[in-house]
Design an enzyme around this catalytic site. Structure first.
Site: not given
Length: 415
Positions: A275-276, A279
């Site tokens: 998920h990170e 980004h």
């Protein structure tokens, strides 16, 4: 002016009663009937005591937010007269305009911080009582002083730029100030991981070599040029779990809290890290900066006209001498606070979009909906976070989709 203060106090009192009744008495955390008994139902992975603590803690934090925001604006207005006294004192003590500005900023910031220190202490004690915070009073005080000093430095820089620009271009200072703010934001974002963050916590390379290899393999698949993953000792401050990617350019860092390393399984951690990485890959940091810069353009324009209007109509009543008067600076603080509060829904709506995009990326990279569901169940449990939030809270405080929405997405991905 006395009538203004009286009606403002009455209006705040009425507002406070409504907000208190809403957050303390309202039925705020009901999940849809279709999700009862599902993996998104907190009753399936949290005890009744944990659910009650999470909901109560959320009510307290939300209530504090919605009361303290307008209270800060009201206190700022009430201190307009004090600001004039501080300016007079600064002019008596120093002849140099920079030193006058320095003393004024320090005095006014100190007064504001001291007045609102009880709220910070209250939240500190609440988080301790609910088992979220591990901070000692010494750590709390050290962090408070460091934050105060950083705020002082940042405020002096911005006030100095404002006073210089407003003298050079009195009718267009809002445009120039907006343009100058862009490289300043980029600079702060660039130095944050290597200069600001280490002031508060100790960072070191991830010690779990097996997990580090798995994360770097995931980063390589995402074409992220890094050979390092960091862990930070957040356990001395909190029992909550988290991970993040911050910084830009060569200073971008992948960081895991040590709490997440201790409380999640490797496959759960990998979904969080994917998920990170989403980004980073989709350049959400840059998109976020661009969105904030666009909003701030409107904000600077509005602040310019409101600042002039307020000074023209009421400045002389408070003893203010014009736009460049140090004593008038709290008017800008008031306007910044007001616009920050009112723009929160727009900022959070954008943030929720990119957070969901990062969830999609995580599933594309790992394909592990089960691990993602378990990870967010742990996050709700360990962070004492209700799986859902009322719309009002999501609008003003919800930078992420609710845990319920995220778990539902991961469940749909599985199917």
């Amino acid at each position: 002016m006395k009538r203004f203060y009286l009606w403002s106090t009455v209006a705040f009192a009425c507002y406070a009663v409504i907000v208190i009744l809403y957050f303390l008495k309202g039925d705020l955390f009901q999940i849809p009937m279709a999700l009862v008994g599902s993996v998104a139902d907190p009753n399936t992975f949290m005890t009744h005591a944990e659910i009650a603590k999470a909901e109560t803690l959320s009510r307290i934090h939300s209530l504090t937010f919605f009361l303290s925001a307008p209270l800060q604006m009201g206190v700022t207005v009430a201190l307009f007269g004090i600001a004039v006294s501080f300016r007079q004192l600064a002019e008596k003590v120093f002849r140099a305009s920079f030193l006058q500005m320095f003393l004024f900023v320090v005095l006014f910031t100190l007064v504001m911080d001291v007045l609102f220190l009880p709220i910070d202490v209250f939240l500190f004690k609440i988080d301790q009582a609910y088992g979220i915070s591990n901070e000692t009073p010494i750590i709390f005080l050290k962090d408070y002083v460091k934050t105060f000093l950083i705020d002082i430095v940042g405020t002096i820089i911005m006030v100095g730029i404002f006073r210089w620009i407003s003298k050079w271009s009195p009718k267009r200072w809002w445009v120039w100030l907006w343009l100058i703010s862009i490289p300043l934001i980029l600079f702060v974002t660039f130095i944050q991981p290597v200069v600001l963050d280490p002031l508060f916590n100790q960072f070191q390379p991830l010690q779990n070599q097996e997990l580090k290899t798995q994360i770097l393999d995931l980063a390589a698949k995402s074409h992220i040029p890094t050979d390092q993953v960091y862990e930070v000792n957040m356990s001395e401050r909190t029992n909550a779990i988290n991970a993040y990617v911050n910084g830009i350019g060569g200073n971008a860092r992948i960081v895991l809290w040590d709490t997440i390393l201790n409380k999640l399984q490797p496959d759960e951690i990998l979904t969080v890290m994917a998920h990170e990485m989403g980004h980073y890959v989709e350049r959400h940091i840059y998109w976020g900066i661009a969105y904030g810069v666009a909003l701030s353009l409107v904000g600077f324009w509005l602040a310019f006209h409101a600042y002039r209007l307020i000074l023209k109509r009421w400045g002389s009543l408070w003893g203010m001498r014009g736009e460049r008067d140090l004593a008038a600076l709290p008017i800008l603080l008031l306007l910044i606070s007001l616009m920050s509060f009112l723009s929160s829904p727009a900022q959070n709506a954008f943030s929720r979009v990119i957070e969901h995009r990062a969830d999609i990326y995580a599933m594309q990279m790992t394909g592990d909906g089960d691990a993602a569901i378990r990870a967010f169940q742990h996050i709700a449990k360990e962070n004492l976070s209700p799986v859902t939030q009322p719309k009002l809270v999501q609008w003003f405080r919800g930078s992420h989709p609710t845990i319920e929405e995220r778990i539902v997405y991961f469940e749909r991905f599985k199917k």
